[in-house]
Design a protein around this motif. Structure first.
Motif, PDB file in Angstrom:
ATOM      1  N   GLU A 216       5.375  -1.318  -1.900  1.00  0.00           N
ATOM      2  CA  GLU A 216       6.071  -2.611  -1.900  1.00  0.00           C
ATOM      3  C   GLU A 216       6.430  -3.056  -3.306  1.00  0.00           C
ATOM      4  O   GLU A 216       7.525  -3.588  -3.541  1.00  0.00           O
ATOM      5  CB  GLU A 216       5.199  -3.668  -1.223  1.00  0.00           C
ATOM      6  N   TYR A 217       5.510  -2.836  -4.242  1.00  0.00           N
ATOM      7  CA  TYR A 217       5.737  -3.323  -5.603  1.00  0.00           C
ATOM      8  C   TYR A 217       6.162  -2.211  -6.562  1.00  0.00           C
ATOM      9  O   TYR A 217       6.375  -2.477  -7.750  1.00  0.00           O
ATOM     10  CB  TYR A 217       4.479  -4.031  -6.124  1.00  0.00           C
ATOM     11  N   GLY A 218       6.302  -0.978  -6.050  1.00  0.00           N
ATOM     12  CA  GLY A 218       6.772   0.116  -6.879  1.00  0.00           C
ATOM     13  C   GLY A 218       5.824   0.462  -8.007  1.00  0.00           C
ATOM     14  O   GLY A 218       6.259   0.724  -9.141  1.00  0.00           O
ATOM     15  N   VAL A 219       4.520   0.473  -7.712  1.00  0.00           N
ATOM     16  CA  VAL A 219       3.517   0.759  -8.746  1.00  0.00           C
ATOM     17  C   VAL A 219       2.653   1.933  -8.303  1.00  0.00           C
ATOM     18  O   VAL A 219       2.539   2.218  -7.101  1.00  0.00           O
ATOM     19  CB  VAL A 219       2.621  -0.478  -9.020  1.00  0.00           C
ATOM     20  N   PRO A 220       2.040   2.646  -9.236  1.00  0.00           N
ATOM     21  CA  PRO A 220       1.121   3.722  -8.849  1.00  0.00           C
ATOM     22  C   PRO A 220      -0.077   3.172  -8.066  1.00  0.00           C
ATOM     23  O   PRO A 220      -0.629   2.111  -8.401  1.00  0.00           O
ATOM     24  CB  PRO A 220       0.676   4.304 -10.199  1.00  0.00           C
ATOM     25  N   GLY A 221      -0.485   3.895  -7.049  1.00  0.00           N
ATOM     26  CA  GLY A 221      -1.590   3.450  -6.210  1.00  0.00           C
ATOM     27  C   GLY A 221      -2.900   3.289  -6.956  1.00  0.00           C
ATOM     28  O   GLY A 221      -3.766   2.514  -6.535  1.00  0.00           O
ATOM     29  N   ARG A 222      -3.061   4.009  -8.073  1.00  0.00           N
ATOM     30  CA  ARG A 222      -4.328   3.903  -8.813  1.00  0.00           C
ATOM     31  C   ARG A 222      -4.498   2.532  -9.475  1.00  0.00           C
ATOM     32  O   ARG A 222      -5.595   2.202  -9.929  1.00  0.00           O
ATOM     33  CB  ARG A 222      -4.422   5.013  -9.858  1.00  0.00           C
ATOM     34  N   PHE A 223      -3.414   1.749  -9.501  1.00  0.00           N
ATOM     35  CA  PHE A 223      -3.504   0.414 -10.100  1.00  0.00           C
ATOM     36  C   PHE A 223      -3.544  -0.689  -9.035  1.00  0.00           C
ATOM     37  O   PHE A 223      -3.274  -1.850  -9.316  1.00  0.00           O
ATOM     38  CB  PHE A 223      -2.343   0.176 -11.068  1.00  0.00           C
ATOM     39  N   VAL A 224      -3.879  -0.295  -7.813  1.00  0.00           N
ATOM     40  CA  VAL A 224      -4.124  -1.252  -6.729  1.00  0.00           C
ATOM     41  C   VAL A 224      -5.565  -1.031  -6.272  1.00  0.00           C
ATOM     42  O   VAL A 224      -5.977   0.111  -6.050  1.00  0.00           O
ATOM     43  CB  VAL A 224      -3.150  -1.041  -5.552  1.00  0.00           C
ATOM     44  N   VAL A 225      -6.327  -2.099  -6.142  1.00  0.00           N
ATOM     45  CA  VAL A 225      -7.744  -1.951  -5.831  1.00  0.00           C
ATOM     46  C   VAL A 225      -8.173  -2.979  -4.786  1.00  0.00           C
ATOM     47  O   VAL A 225      -7.748  -4.141  -4.827  1.00  0.00           O
ATOM     48  CB  VAL A 225      -8.615  -2.104  -7.119  1.00  0.00           C
ATOM     49  N   HIS A 226      -8.957  -2.515  -3.820  1.00  0.00           N
ATOM     50  CA  HIS A 226      -9.565  -3.449  -2.872  1.00  0.00           C
ATOM     51  C   HIS A 226     -10.606  -4.305  -3.592  1.00  0.00           C
ATOM     52  O   HIS A 226     -11.337  -3.813  -4.456  1.00  0.00           O
ATOM     53  CB  HIS A 226     -10.256  -2.684  -1.732  1.00  0.00           C
ATOM     54  N   GLU A 227     -10.688  -5.555  -3.215  1.00  0.00           N
ATOM     55  CA  GLU A 227     -11.655  -6.463  -3.824  1.00  0.00           C
ATOM     56  C   GLU A 227     -13.073  -5.929  -3.677  1.00  0.00           C
ATOM     57  O   GLU A 227     -13.892  -6.041  -4.592  1.00  0.00           O
ATOM     58  CB  GLU A 227     -11.524  -7.848  -3.180  1.00  0.00           C
TER      59      GLU A 227
END
Length: 340
Positions: A216-227
């Motif tokens: 959705e935001y066009g970013v690498p998945g490694r920079f998205v983290v579950h709380e």
């Protein structure tokens, strides 16, 4: 209720939606509630951050091998631990101890004003002290309550902050755990931030699909983290972003440290607060080893904003480490010398 939605300049990340408590005290639309909200960042915290920013890198040789504030009394221990160990105190610590003494002296005007008029306005008083003075105002004997509060506050500045907090952090087993093994005499900032990264990330709730958010935001998945994958989720006293009322998804700065932990730095009152358990287990603590590291890194940048050393370009409010008004007025110094 959310009162701020902060967007990145190019709009490619979710907005940073902050609760009222994440606003500076100067924002008159919010009156901080000590009873219902997490502790506000006290002025002395900002000053001490600025002191360590001015003090420069901390060498391993500056750190204590041991210091147990629970088994020794500063009034009976004789020379301070650095003198006993034959070591030099870090410059930032010298500045911080001087700041504690000056702030204690400066706050006397609040007690004098309150003593002269128990109904005196408290708007310019630091948040927690204003709350305590309100308690004194409602006490059966306001004068006696004021004396007790003044003694408690004096102990905080003269003993608890330096002896039980700062000295405790400035140990090889504490701040030293963040230093790269190769660091002996000095600390190269590039090497320090290679081992301890300030990572721009999107923190999402546990039900979110990491890959879908990344797309959705066009970013690498490694920079998205579950709380729940943040280190603060493993300890009850350590807050998560949602515990501070920050809406998810949220673009935040997350510290990934050499000790193996990853703690988000939470925008709160007029700065950032580390979410590690050390800081939140004892509300009288004003600095943890991660915030000390952040101060050293910010000092190298000569900025009140922490850098993003990896990851996404999160909003400036997610990186503002120090209150700009205090930064403009505070000069780190010992009693005999100023650092400009």
């Amino acid at each position: 209720m959310t009162t701020r939605r902060i967007h990145t300049s190019n709009g490619d990340l979710p907005p940073l939606s902050l609760p009222p408590g994440a606003l500076a005290k100067t924002d008159q639309r919010h009156r901080y509630d000590v009873g219902d909200e997490p502790p506000a960042i006290e002025p002395i915290e900002h000053r001490i951050r600025l002191d360590f920013m001015a003090g420069g890198p901390i060498r391993r040789s500056h750190l204590l091998d041991q210091h147990n504030p629970w088994t020794t009394d500063p009034g009976e221990s004789g020379p301070d631990p650095w003198r006993e160990a034959g070591r030099s105190k870090p410059a930032g610590l010298l500045y911080a101890e001087a700041s504690c003494r000056r702030t204690l002296a400066e706050e006397r005007r609040y007690y004098d004003r309150f003593e002269a008029n128990h109904s005196a306005d408290l708007d310019d008083v630091p948040a927690f002290l204003a709350h305590r003075l309100q308690v004194c105002r409602n006490a059966e004997d306001p004068r006696a309550a004021l004396e007790d509060e003044q003694a408690r506050r004096e102990r905080w500045y003269s003993t608890i902050i330096p002896w039980m907090n700062l000295y405790h952090v400035l140990k090889r087993s504490s701040y030293g755990s963040l230093l790269p093994p190769s660091v002996t005499s000095g600390a190269d900032i590039d090497e320090l931030t290679e081992q301890n990264a300030f990572v721009g990330m999107i923190v999402v709730d546990d039900g979110a699909d990491i890959r879908a958010v990344a797309r959705e935001y066009g970013v690498p998945g490694r920079f998205v983290v579950h709380e729940s994958d943040l280190s603060s989720s493993a300890v009850e006293c350590a807050p998560l972003p949602s515990d501070f009322g920050i809406d998810l998804p949220a673009p935040l700065l997350v510290g990934k440290f050499a000790s193996g932990s990853q703690y988000p730095l939470l925008p709160w009152s007029d700065g950032l607060v580390c979410s590690c358990p050390y800081k939140h287990d004892r509300p009288w603590r004003i600095l943890c080893k991660h915030e000390l590291l952040a101060a050293v890194v910010a000092g190298n940048e000569d900025s009140i904003f922490l850098p993003v050393t990896r990851g996404l370009d999160v909003p400036h409010r997610a990186r503002r480490f120090v209150n700009p008004a205090i930064a403009s007025r505070h000069t780190p110094r010992t009693e005999s010398r100023s650092r400009r």
